[in-house]
Design a protein around this motif. Sequence first.
Motif, PDB file in Angstrom:
ATOM      1  N   ASP A  96       0.844  -1.197   0.000  1.00 16.33           N
ATOM      2  CA  ASP A  96       0.000   0.000   0.000  1.00 16.33           C
ATOM      3  C   ASP A  96       0.877   1.244   0.000  1.00 16.33           C
ATOM      4  OD1 ASP A  96      -1.812  -1.985   0.436  1.00 16.33           O
ATOM      5  OD2 ASP A  96      -2.464  -1.321   2.394  1.00 16.33           O
ATOM      6  N   GLY A  97       0.283   2.356  -0.349  1.00 18.43           N
ATOM      7  CA  GLY A  97       0.977   3.630  -0.253  1.00 18.43           C
ATOM      8  C   GLY A  97       1.943   3.864  -1.385  1.00 18.43           C
ATOM      9  N   ASP A  98       3.001   4.604  -1.064  1.00 19.05           N
ATOM     10  CA  ASP A  98       3.985   4.982  -2.068  1.00 19.05           C
ATOM     11  C   ASP A  98       4.724   3.767  -2.607  1.00 19.05           C
ATOM     12  OD1 ASP A  98       3.328   7.633  -1.497  1.00 19.05           O
ATOM     13  OD2 ASP A  98       4.870   7.778   0.052  1.00 19.05           O
ATOM     14  N   GLY A  99       5.196   3.882  -3.844  1.00 16.56           N
ATOM     15  CA  GLY A  99       5.997   2.818  -4.439  1.00 16.56           C
ATOM     16  C   GLY A  99       7.389   2.806  -3.850  1.00 16.56           C
ATOM     17  N   PRO A 100       8.122   1.725  -4.037  1.00 16.60           N
ATOM     18  CA  PRO A 100       9.481   1.651  -3.505  1.00 16.60           C
ATOM     19  C   PRO A 100      10.387   2.796  -3.988  1.00 16.60           C
ATOM     20  CG  PRO A 100       8.776  -0.498  -4.252  1.00 16.60           C
ATOM     21  CD  PRO A 100       7.718   0.473  -4.668  1.00 16.60           C
ATOM     22  N   MET A 101      10.179   3.230  -5.231  1.00 15.81           N
ATOM     23  CA  MET A 101      10.984   4.321  -5.773  1.00 15.81           C
ATOM     24  C   MET A 101      10.398   5.690  -5.452  1.00 15.81           C
ATOM     25  SD  MET A 101      13.618   2.959  -7.144  1.00 15.81           S
ATOM     26  CE  MET A 101      14.283   4.243  -8.180  1.00 15.81           C
ATOM     27  N   GLY A 102       9.300   5.712  -4.706  1.00 16.25           N
ATOM     28  CA  GLY A 102       8.674   6.971  -4.326  1.00 16.25           C
ATOM     29  C   GLY A 102       7.361   7.199  -5.043  1.00 16.25           C
ATOM     30  N   PRO A 103       7.367   8.049  -6.081  1.00 17.55           N
ATOM     31  CA  PRO A 103       6.101   8.493  -6.670  1.00 17.55           C
ATOM     32  C   PRO A 103       5.501   7.570  -7.725  1.00 17.55           C
ATOM     33  CG  PRO A 103       7.896   9.617  -7.736  1.00 17.55           C
ATOM     34  CD  PRO A 103       8.498   8.786  -6.621  1.00 17.55           C
ATOM     35  N   SER A 104       6.108   6.447  -8.021  1.00 22.17           N
ATOM     36  CA  SER A 104       5.678   5.655  -9.179  1.00 22.17           C
ATOM     37  C   SER A 104       4.272   5.062  -9.068  1.00 22.17           C
ATOM     38  CB  SER A 104       6.697   4.558  -9.495  1.00 22.17           C
ATOM     39  OG  SER A 104       6.882   3.728  -8.387  1.00 22.17           O
ATOM     40  N   ARG A 105       3.653   5.112  -7.905  1.00 17.94           N
ATOM     41  CA  ARG A 105       2.260   4.680  -7.773  1.00 17.94           C
ATOM     42  C   ARG A 105       1.291   5.856  -7.735  1.00 17.94           C
ATOM     43  NH1 ARG A 105       2.972   0.262  -2.960  1.00 17.94           N
ATOM     44  NH2 ARG A 105       4.249  -1.212  -4.117  1.00 17.94           N
ATOM     45  N   MET A 106       1.833   7.052  -7.770  1.00 13.47           N
ATOM     46  CA  MET A 106       0.980   8.238  -7.703  1.00 13.47           C
ATOM     47  C   MET A 106       0.237   8.419  -9.019  1.00 13.47           C
ATOM     48  SD  MET A 106       3.541  10.955  -5.826  1.00 13.47           S
ATOM     49  CE  MET A 106       2.318  12.200  -5.490  1.00 13.47           C
ATOM     50  N   ILE A 107      -1.015   8.846  -8.908  1.00 13.38           N
ATOM     51  CA  ILE A 107      -1.802   9.184 -10.085  1.00 13.38           C
ATOM     52  C   ILE A 107      -2.066  10.682  -9.995  1.00 13.38           C
ATOM     53  CG2 ILE A 107      -3.978   8.841 -11.305  1.00 13.38           C
ATOM     54  CD1 ILE A 107      -3.999   5.991 -10.116  1.00 13.38           C
ATOM     55  N   LEU A 108      -1.463  11.421 -10.908  1.00  8.34           N
ATOM     56  CA  LEU A 108      -1.564  12.875 -10.895  1.00  8.34           C
ATOM     57  C   LEU A 108      -2.511  13.346 -11.986  1.00  8.34           C
ATOM     58  CD1 LEU A 108       2.229  13.758 -10.468  1.00  8.34           C
ATOM     59  CD2 LEU A 108       0.514  13.415  -8.687  1.00  8.34           C
ATOM     60  N   SER A 109      -3.031  14.526 -11.811  1.00 10.11           N
ATOM     61  CA  SER A 109      -3.937  15.099 -12.805  1.00 10.11           C
ATOM     62  C   SER A 109      -3.189  15.923 -13.852  1.00 10.11           C
ATOM     63  CB  SER A 109      -4.981  15.974 -12.111  1.00 10.11           C
ATOM     64  OG  SER A 109      -4.356  17.079 -11.482  1.00 10.11           O
ATOM     65  N   LYS A 110      -1.866  16.094 -13.678  1.00 11.38           N
ATOM     66  CA  LYS A 110      -1.060  16.913 -14.576  1.00 11.38           C
ATOM     67  C   LYS A 110       0.114  16.083 -15.082  1.00 11.38           C
ATOM     68  CE  LYS A 110      -1.180  19.964 -11.085  1.00 11.38           C
ATOM     69  NZ  LYS A 110      -0.885  21.137 -10.286  1.00 11.38           N
ATOM     70  N   PRO A 111       0.656  16.430 -16.244  1.00  9.37           N
ATOM     71  CA  PRO A 111       1.735  15.627 -16.823  1.00  9.37           C
ATOM     72  C   PRO A 111       3.080  15.813 -16.132  1.00  9.37           C
ATOM     73  CG  PRO A 111       1.237  17.488 -18.244  1.00  9.37           C
ATOM     74  CD  PRO A 111       0.211  17.496 -17.140  1.00  9.37           C
ATOM     75  N   VAL A 112       3.835  14.716 -16.112  1.00 12.17           N
ATOM     76  CA  VAL A 112       5.221  14.714 -15.673  1.00 12.17           C
ATOM     77  C   VAL A 112       6.046  14.171 -16.837  1.00 12.17           C
ATOM     78  CG1 VAL A 112       6.914  13.788 -14.042  1.00 12.17           C
ATOM     79  CG2 VAL A 112       4.594  14.333 -13.258  1.00 12.17           C
ATOM     80  N   ILE A 113       7.064  14.906 -17.219  1.00  9.51           N
ATOM     81  CA  ILE A 113       7.934  14.502 -18.320  1.00  9.51           C
ATOM     82  C   ILE A 113       9.264  14.057 -17.738  1.00  9.51           C
ATOM     83  CG2 ILE A 113       9.158  15.305 -20.375  1.00  9.51           C
ATOM     84  CD1 ILE A 113       6.872  17.424 -20.630  1.00  9.51           C
ATOM     85  N   ALA A 114       9.723  12.883 -18.128  1.00  6.75           N
ATOM     86  CA  ALA A 114      11.050  12.414 -17.710  1.00  6.75           C
ATOM     87  C   ALA A 114      12.071  12.898 -18.728  1.00  6.75           C
ATOM     88  CB  ALA A 114      11.073  10.897 -17.600  1.00  6.75           C
ATOM     89  N   ALA A 115      12.993  13.731 -18.295  1.00  3.94           N
ATOM     90  CA  ALA A 115      14.075  14.220 -19.150  1.00  3.94           C
ATOM     91  C   ALA A 115      15.282  13.330 -18.868  1.00  3.94           C
ATOM     92  CB  ALA A 115      14.379  15.680 -18.854  1.00  3.94           C
ATOM     93  N   ILE A 116      15.448  12.318 -19.693  1.00  4.32           N
ATOM     94  CA  ILE A 116      16.454  11.284 -19.436  1.00  4.32           C
ATOM     95  C   ILE A 116      17.741  11.622 -20.174  1.00  4.32           C
ATOM     96  CG2 ILE A 116      16.979   8.822 -19.621  1.00  4.32           C
ATOM     97  CD1 ILE A 116      13.869   8.449 -19.744  1.00  4.32           C
ATOM     98  N   ALA A 117      18.792  11.806 -19.416  1.00  2.66           N
ATOM     99  CA  ALA A 117      20.130  11.997 -19.968  1.00  2.66           C
ATOM    100  C   ALA A 117      21.032  11.061 -19.183  1.00  2.66           C
ATOM    101  CB  ALA A 117      20.579  13.442 -19.831  1.00  2.66           C
ATOM    102  N   GLY A 118      21.562  10.055 -19.827  1.00  2.00           N
ATOM    103  CA  GLY A 118      22.375   9.067 -19.137  1.00  2.00           C
ATOM    104  C   GLY A 118      21.572   7.825 -18.812  1.00  2.00           C
ATOM    105  N   TYR A 119      22.072   7.047 -17.880  1.00  2.00           N
ATOM    106  CA  TYR A 119      21.470   5.758 -17.559  1.00  2.00           C
ATOM    107  C   TYR A 119      20.138   5.886 -16.828  1.00  2.00           C
ATOM    108  CZ  TYR A 119      26.073   3.957 -18.702  1.00  2.00           C
ATOM    109  OH  TYR A 119      27.231   3.647 -19.354  1.00  2.00           O
ATOM    110  N   ALA A 120      19.210   5.006 -17.186  1.00  2.00           N
ATOM    111  CA  ALA A 120      17.939   4.840 -16.469  1.00  2.00           C
ATOM    112  C   ALA A 120      17.793   3.336 -16.272  1.00  2.00           C
ATOM    113  CB  ALA A 120      16.774   5.413 -17.266  1.00  2.00           C
ATOM    114  N   VAL A 121      18.299   2.842 -15.151  1.00  2.00           N
ATOM    115  CA  VAL A 121      18.428   1.407 -14.918  1.00  2.00           C
ATOM    116  C   VAL A 121      17.440   0.952 -13.853  1.00  2.00           C
ATOM    117  CG1 VAL A 121      20.054  -0.403 -14.222  1.00  2.00           C
ATOM    118  CG2 VAL A 121      20.883   1.584 -15.473  1.00  2.00           C
TER     119      VAL A 121
END
Length: 130
Positions: A96-121
């Motif tokens: 329950d609650g937050d995901g292990p990485m923090g916000p990954s279970r959150m459902i927001l009403s506004k967009p979040v853009i991931a600006a990926i530069a480098g590794y995303a592992v």
Amino acid sequence: TVRVQVLEVRQEGGEPPSSDAGSDLGTLYVVSLHRPHARNAVDGDTARLLVDAFERFEKDERARVAVLTGSGGCFCAGADLKANLDPSTALSLSEDGDGPMGPSRMILSKPVIAAIAGYAVAGGLELALW
């Protein structure tokens, strides 16, 4: 740590929108992972800071969009496995609650853009896809 910048969005020319323009451009949140010693790997404290940042973003009526990025040439190396050895700094693994990485279970009403530069592992990819 997590760095949060709240930027005022302005029209071309640097002027804020006029009241007769009919549109409020609002603000932009830039949320940056800043743990270069761990390639931005997320520990328990960082996960909580991310959740706090995105809760503030969601509640901010002027905020239109958020950008999630990593500093130091790496987006996110996933979970900080060294920190997970210590229960005081480990990630939360509850169903329950937050995901292990923090916000990954959150459902927001506004967009979040991931600006990926480098590794995303591993968990970093989870944040990028969230």
